[in-house]
Write a protein that holds these residues in place. Structure first.
Motif, mmCIF file in Angstrom:
data_model
loop_
_atom_site.group_PDB
_atom_site.id
_atom_site.type_symbol
_atom_site.label_atom_id
_atom_site.label_comp_id
_atom_site.label_asym_id
_atom_site.label_seq_id
_atom_site.Cartn_x
_atom_site.Cartn_y
_atom_site.Cartn_z
ATOM 1 N N TYR A 141 29.898 40.003 14.888
ATOM 2 C CA TYR A 141 28.801 40.591 14.109
ATOM 3 C C TYR A 141 28.775 40.042 12.688
ATOM 4 N N PHE A 154 26.187 37.567 8.393
ATOM 5 C CA PHE A 154 26.444 37.180 6.998
ATOM 6 C C PHE A 154 26.661 35.689 6.781
ATOM 7 N N VAL A 185 31.995 37.559 2.435
ATOM 8 C CA VAL A 185 32.870 37.699 3.599
ATOM 9 C C VAL A 185 33.030 36.359 4.317
ATOM 10 N N GLY A 196 22.660 48.869 8.610
ATOM 11 C CA GLY A 196 23.572 47.763 8.314
ATOM 12 C C GLY A 196 23.847 47.551 6.841
ATOM 13 N N LEU A 197 23.228 48.336 5.949
ATOM 14 C CA LEU A 197 23.373 48.066 4.516
ATOM 15 C C LEU A 197 24.814 48.248 4.042
ATOM 16 N N ALA A 231 27.498 47.513 5.693
ATOM 17 C CA ALA A 231 28.236 46.289 6.032
ATOM 18 C C ALA A 231 27.879 45.179 5.045
ATOM 19 N N TRP A 232 26.624 45.156 4.581
ATOM 20 C CA TRP A 232 26.211 44.175 3.578
ATOM 21 C C TRP A 232 26.972 44.405 2.279
ATOM 22 N N ALA A 233 27.231 45.689 1.962
ATOM 23 C CA ALA A 233 27.838 46.032 0.676
ATOM 24 C C ALA A 233 29.344 45.833 0.663
ATOM 25 N N CYS A 234 29.970 45.707 1.842
ATOM 26 C CA CYS A 234 31.427 45.571 1.924
ATOM 27 C C CYS A 234 31.830 44.111 1.777
ATOM 28 N N GLY A 256 34.242 42.575 5.034
ATOM 29 C CA GLY A 256 33.885 42.476 6.448
ATOM 30 C C GLY A 256 34.554 43.553 7.275
ATOM 31 N N ARG A 275 33.209 46.457 8.194
ATOM 32 C CA ARG A 275 32.310 47.274 9.005
ATOM 33 C C ARG A 275 31.548 46.388 9.974
ATOM 34 N N GLU A 276 31.446 46.839 11.209
ATOM 35 C CA GLU A 276 30.699 46.086 12.215
ATOM 36 C C GLU A 276 29.756 47.028 12.947
ATOM 37 N N LEU A 277 28.512 46.585 13.099
ATOM 38 C CA LEU A 277 27.532 47.374 13.842
ATOM 39 C C LEU A 277 27.799 47.163 15.329
ATOM 40 N N MET A 312 27.313 52.099 12.991
ATOM 41 C CA MET A 312 28.307 51.345 12.256
ATOM 42 C C MET A 312 29.704 51.838 12.621
#
Lengths: 290, 248
Positions: free
Chosen positions: A215, A220, A283, B119-120, B122-125, B128, B130-132, B139
């Motif tokens: 994922y 990303f 990441v 998913g935001l 996961a974008w903010a972490c 990496g 967090r995974e959807l 999440m």
């Protein structure tokens, strides 16, 4: 970042729709009756259409109403509120103009302000992310507001305003691209800080955690070929600024205006695709992909 | 509420010893196993036995090569999971309140019934973590095995995260990093534990212990001579062999 069509269409179309609502709220053009109806119908089609596209991005769209709860901390939640408020307040102004041939200044100006505030909150969803240095700058809200303003002026037929606005927007976009290309390097985040091992030597990703993708890599670590990116930037500039300015400079008629608007929409979508596709999430460093 | 608590009673977290980790991925497997069978949606796989397998993991082990300027390269195995940050950016961005940090122990969790899968977070972490999930579309993240550590149905020695319990090298330690007298806090102080990406100001609770420096070959003792040719002036049988081979 993965350039998801739902998010690209959402930010592009709703940005244009709220830009048009902004100018309609300012009374530019000051229309009533059927003409006002057509203008407001276009604005709502773009603004609401964009918002509907955004729900395709969700894993559980049926729970979308829960997104109104966290406005104290979350820009996404604030955006939900501002979008609904902008649409409702502007709608009241529209009803007055269309059906009662009157303009209520207080409501129309408030609708205009809320429309721009909505675009600002959309931009802040991206601007707040320190994990994506290309977005984590004031350029993000400046550009989102710029696209919304210039596109709104074009949609609203404010030719004398749209032409300089599009030229300024193009210049801002070029500067932002140049700054953005350096953003990750300038951020100070690299594999050395990511692993904390930089003080003992040069760090290289030796082996990924798995042989397949995941994922994180899909979401990303999207990489655009540099040559293609340069071409797409030029195409975007020609479409969102060059073509409309040229067409508007010619004698005004509705066909040329329609072509200008279509070129502008295509250009905004191209530019927004690049906004996502070229954004480097830190990441990727852990995977040796930066 | 996705505002972060101003402080937490405890700071439960992990200390990961990069000196000891052998990169066996046992923690990855035990994490996947426990968290598929217990709390929340299972960690799904797609195309698990096919051409392009893909799956949700809460813990992954990277391997990095570090090349110092004047000594041999070092291979460092690097497990990475949620760091349960004090200033967790994943929590504040959440529009629904599904993401939250617990006041009692500092664990960052997701309420899966409130998650809209935007998913935001996961974008903010930056890590990496967090995974959807590909099947449930919610999440997933490390829960610090919240369903083990307080679980009185388990024997006491099992009331630690699955990754810690399973690590055969003892490279993973679990405890309260908010208590300066806890074993994990002492370990961090003794070994110079550090944060990942400190410049992100996320204030991670989890700490990493640096690998110890390797021995160097000592030029004084000329240890490198072991690698050089040994028979400059051969004697006896080797002298005969040397002469014979020269003649051929």
């Amino acid at each position: 970042m993965h350039p998801a069509p739902s998010v690209i269409l959402f930010t592009s179309l709703s940005g244009l729709g709220f830009g048009l609502l902004f100018f309609l709220g300012l009374g530019m053009p000051a229309s009533t009756g059927l003409v006002a109806f057509v203008f407001y119908a276009i604005a709502y089609a773009f603004a609401v259409g964009g918002l509907i596209f955004s729900t395709f991005h969700l894993g559980h769209p049926e729970r979308a109403l829960k997104a109104f709860t966290q406005w104290r901390s979350s820009w996404l939640s604030r955006e939900a509120w501002l979008a609904v408020m902008a649409l409702c307040v502007s709608g009241l102004g529209a009803i007055a103009q269309i059906f009662f041939e009157t303009r209520i200044d207080a409501i129309s100006y408030l609708g205009a302000a809320l429309s721009m505030a909505t675009v600002f909150s959309t931009a802040m969803i991206y601007r707040q992310l320190a994990t994506i240095p290309r977005w984590h700058t004031p350029w993000t809200p400046v550009l989102f507001l710029g696209y919304s303003f210039a596109g709104g002026a074009l949609f609203a037929g404010q030719v004398s305003l749209a032409m300089p606005a599009l030229c300024v927007l193009a210049a801002l976009q070029v500067v932002a691209w140049m700054q953005g290309d350096r953003a990750l390097a300038d951020s100070g985040t690299n594999l050395a800080t990511a692993t904390g091992l930089g003080d003992r030597g040069s760090v290289r990703a030796f082996e990924p955690p798995h042989t397949g993708t995941n994922y994180l890599l899909k979401e990303f670590v999207y990489v655009v070929g540099r040559k293609h990116a340069a071409k797409l930037r030029i195409i975007a500039l020609i479409l969102f600024a060059g073509t409309p300015v040229l067409l508007l400079a010619l004698e005004f008629n509705h066909i040329l205006a329609l072509l200008a608007v279509i070129a502008h929409i295509a250009g905004v979508i191209t530019s927004r695709w690049l906004f996502f596709a070229q954004a480097e999430h830190v990441v990727g460093l852990y995977y040796g992909k930066r | 509420m996705t505002c972060l608590p101003s402080s937490t009673d405890k700071k439960l977290g992990l200390v990961i010893d990069l000196d000891t980790c052998v990169g066996c991925h046992a923690c990855v497997v035990s994490c996947k196993g426990w968290n598929t069978e217990n709390y929340g949606a299972p960690l799904a796989d797609q195309d698990a036995y096919g051409e392009n397998p893909l799956g949700t993991f809460l813990n992954r082990v990277h391997s990095y090569e570090v090349q110092p300027e004047d000594s041999p390269a070092q291979l460092i195995h690097f497990p990475k999971s949620c760091l349960h940050c004090d200033d967790a950016p994943c929590v504040t961005v959440c529009p629904t309140g599904a993401s939250y940090k617990r006041t009692e122990d500092g664990i960052v969790l997701v309420n899966e019934t409130d998650c809209i899968g935007c998913g935001l977070c996961a974008w903010a972490c930056p890590y990496g973590a967090r995974e959807l999930d590909g099947e449930e579309k919610v999440m997933k993240k490390c829960t610090l095995c919240v369903d083990r550590i307080y679980n009185e149905n388990l024997p006491e020695e099992d009331r630690v995260p699955a990754c810690v319990r399973t690590c055969p090298a003892g490279a993973r330690h679990f405890g309260d990093l908010g208590d300066p007298d806890s074993d994990v806090s002492k370990l961090v102080a003794d070994r110079g534990g550090f944060d990942l990406m400190p410049e992100m100001n996320t204030k991670p609770v989890n700490k990493y212990l640096p690998p110890r420096l390797k021995d160097q070959l000592d030029p004084e003792r000329n240890e490198t001579h072991a690698l050089e040719a040994q028979a400059e002036n051969p004697q006896g049988f080797f002298a005969w062999l040397d002469r014979t081979l020269e003649k051929l």
